[in-house]
Design a protein around this motif. Structure first.
Motif, PDB file in Angstrom:
ATOM      1  N   UNK A 137      40.882  33.405  36.835  1.00  0.00           N
ATOM      2  CA  UNK A 137      41.707  34.377  36.135  1.00  0.00           C
ATOM      3  C   UNK A 137      41.766  35.661  36.958  1.00  0.00           C
ATOM      4  N   UNK A 138      42.626  36.557  36.547  1.00  0.00           N
ATOM      5  CA  UNK A 138      42.701  37.881  37.169  1.00  0.00           C
ATOM      6  C   UNK A 138      42.868  38.890  36.051  1.00  0.00           C
ATOM      7  N   UNK A 139      41.968  39.870  36.019  1.00  0.00           N
ATOM      8  CA  UNK A 139      41.961  40.833  34.905  1.00  0.00           C
ATOM      9  C   UNK A 139      41.608  42.215  35.433  1.00  0.00           C
ATOM     10  N   UNK A 140      42.609  43.107  35.472  1.00  0.00           N
ATOM     11  CA  UNK A 140      42.394  44.506  35.847  1.00  0.00           C
ATOM     12  C   UNK A 140      41.673  44.631  37.186  1.00  0.00           C
ATOM     13  N   UNK A 141      42.133  43.891  38.173  1.00  0.00           N
ATOM     14  CA  UNK A 141      41.561  43.985  39.512  1.00  0.00           C
ATOM     15  C   UNK A 141      40.426  43.028  39.776  1.00  0.00           C
ATOM     16  N   UNK A 142      39.799  42.503  38.716  1.00  0.00           N
ATOM     17  CA  UNK A 142      38.739  41.509  38.874  1.00  0.00           C
ATOM     18  C   UNK A 142      39.374  40.127  38.976  1.00  0.00           C
ATOM     19  N   UNK A 143      39.195  39.487  40.125  1.00  0.00           N
ATOM     20  CA  UNK A 143      39.800  38.177  40.347  1.00  0.00           C
ATOM     21  C   UNK A 143      38.715  37.111  40.377  1.00  0.00           C
ATOM     22  N   UNK A 195      32.427  39.545  46.638  1.00  0.00           N
ATOM     23  CA  UNK A 195      32.417  38.512  45.615  1.00  0.00           C
ATOM     24  C   UNK A 195      31.038  37.960  45.335  1.00  0.00           C
ATOM     25  N   UNK A 196      30.962  37.180  44.276  1.00  0.00           N
ATOM     26  CA  UNK A 196      29.741  36.462  43.929  1.00  0.00           C
ATOM     27  C   UNK A 196      30.153  35.143  43.276  1.00  0.00           C
ATOM     28  N   UNK A 197      29.383  34.109  43.541  1.00  0.00           N
ATOM     29  CA  UNK A 197      29.710  32.780  43.009  1.00  0.00           C
ATOM     30  C   UNK A 197      29.554  32.759  41.490  1.00  0.00           C
ATOM     31  N   UNK A 247      31.490  45.423  40.517  1.00  0.00           N
ATOM     32  CA  UNK A 247      31.664  44.002  40.219  1.00  0.00           C
ATOM     33  C   UNK A 247      30.610  43.525  39.225  1.00  0.00           C
ATOM     34  N   UNK A 248      29.350  43.829  39.482  1.00  0.00           N
ATOM     35  CA  UNK A 248      28.288  43.367  38.591  1.00  0.00           C
ATOM     36  C   UNK A 248      28.352  44.076  37.241  1.00  0.00           C
ATOM     37  N   UNK A 249      28.823  45.321  37.228  1.00  0.00           N
ATOM     38  CA  UNK A 249      28.996  46.011  35.953  1.00  0.00           C
ATOM     39  C   UNK A 249      30.050  45.297  35.098  1.00  0.00           C
ATOM     40  N   UNK A 300      36.053  41.753  43.731  1.00  0.00           N
ATOM     41  CA  UNK A 300      36.853  42.973  43.772  1.00  0.00           C
ATOM     42  C   UNK A 300      37.171  43.245  45.233  1.00  0.00           C
ATOM     43  N   UNK A 301      38.269  43.936  45.470  1.00  0.00           N
ATOM     44  CA  UNK A 301      38.670  44.210  46.850  1.00  0.00           C
ATOM     45  C   UNK A 301      38.819  45.704  47.088  1.00  0.00           C
TER      46      UNK A 301
END
Length: 270
Positions: free
Chosen positions: A195-201, A187-189, A155-157, A134-135
């Motif tokens: 993919x890109x979904x609702x801000x999560x890349x 980010x996390x590995x 991000x983890x949620x 996430x950014x």
């Protein structure tokens, strides 16, 4: 009724302060003896005194206290105001504490000026790595902390909701934002399809042919001396930086001062 001295003791304030509140109209005595001028208060007036002291101790000016009390706010409204003010003060204390940590880190950098870096800087090549990220944007590097931590929480949620488990460490990296701030990538590995979904890349970070790396021990609020050690090594050894360093979270226990983070700065020969 209480004498002014008895009322002061029960309210845990000074007689001088009660006289001041009387003069400013915040809390008048219930009765003033016309012959002696002695002030007398009732137990019911402790309610107003408590409100005056609570509001004043939370940073409201006496004029603001007067306006709040004159509006005859309810107990629930007052409780909400006090909770909000308390949250503001706690946030200010947290920000001040973080600033002090950064000042201490800056002082350590000043104290180490002229010394050869003692940290072990290692040159290595880095393979491509796939991350979920996430950014967000911070105004400057001093304000990265309050931005990046909520990004990681979210991000983890989202990863948990999507049934995606991290396959490696957290990786943070940065870019210059268009408005002059700092674009933060939290980010996390992972090992899933891009993919890109609702801000999560989910993206692949490109490989780095050559990076100067160093391990930092402690919270990221104290990273400045380590970053400057890396910079001095790059300069002294005839390299130049070609971008912001990545931050690889090798160990992230609950105690932030026990964190272990590798900084990976891309370099090329000058």
């Amino acid at each position: 009724m209480f004498t002014i001295g008895d009322f002061a003791r029960h309210g845990r304030v000074s007689v001088r302060m009660l006289r001041h509140y009387d003069a400013t109209g915040l809390l008048h005595p219930a009765h003033v003896d016309p012959a002696t001028g002695y002030r007398y208060y009732t137990a019911a007036q402790l309610t107003r005194l408590n409100r005056v002291i609570a509001l004043k101790d939370l940073g409201f000016t006496l004029q603001q206290v007067q306006e709040i009390l004159d509006e005859k706010v309810t107990t629930e409204e007052l409780r909400g105001m006090l909770r909000l003010r308390r949250a503001e003060l706690e946030a200010a204390m947290t920000a001040t504490a973080a600033r002090l940590v950064q000042v201490e880190a800056r002082l350590r950098s000043i104290e180490s000026e002229g010394q050869m870096p003692s940290n072990d800087v290692v040159l290595k090549s880095l393979p491509s790595v796939r991350v979920a990220e996430l950014t967000g944007v911070a105004p400057d590097f001093d304000t990265i902390g309050p931005v990046i931590q909520p990004l990681y929480d979210e991000l983890f949620r989202r990863l948990e909701a999507a049934g995606i488990a991290p396959s490696g460490p957290g990786i943070a990296y940065y870019e210059d934002a268009q408005d002059g701030g700092v674009l933060i990538h939290a980010g996390v590995e992972v090992s899933v399809d891009r993919r890109e979904d609702d801000g999560l890349r989910i993206v692949d970070l490109p490989p780095i042919e050559q990076a100067a790396t160093v391990v930092h021990h402690g919270s990221m609020e104290t990273v400045l001396p380590t970053i400057q050690t890396l910079g001095r090594w790059i300069d002294v050894n005839g390299y130049r930086s070609t971008g912001y360093p990545r931050e690889i979270n090798l160990e992230c226990p609950d105690k932030r001062n026990e964190w272990v983070t590798e900084l990976q700065e891309p370099v090329t020969k000058a």
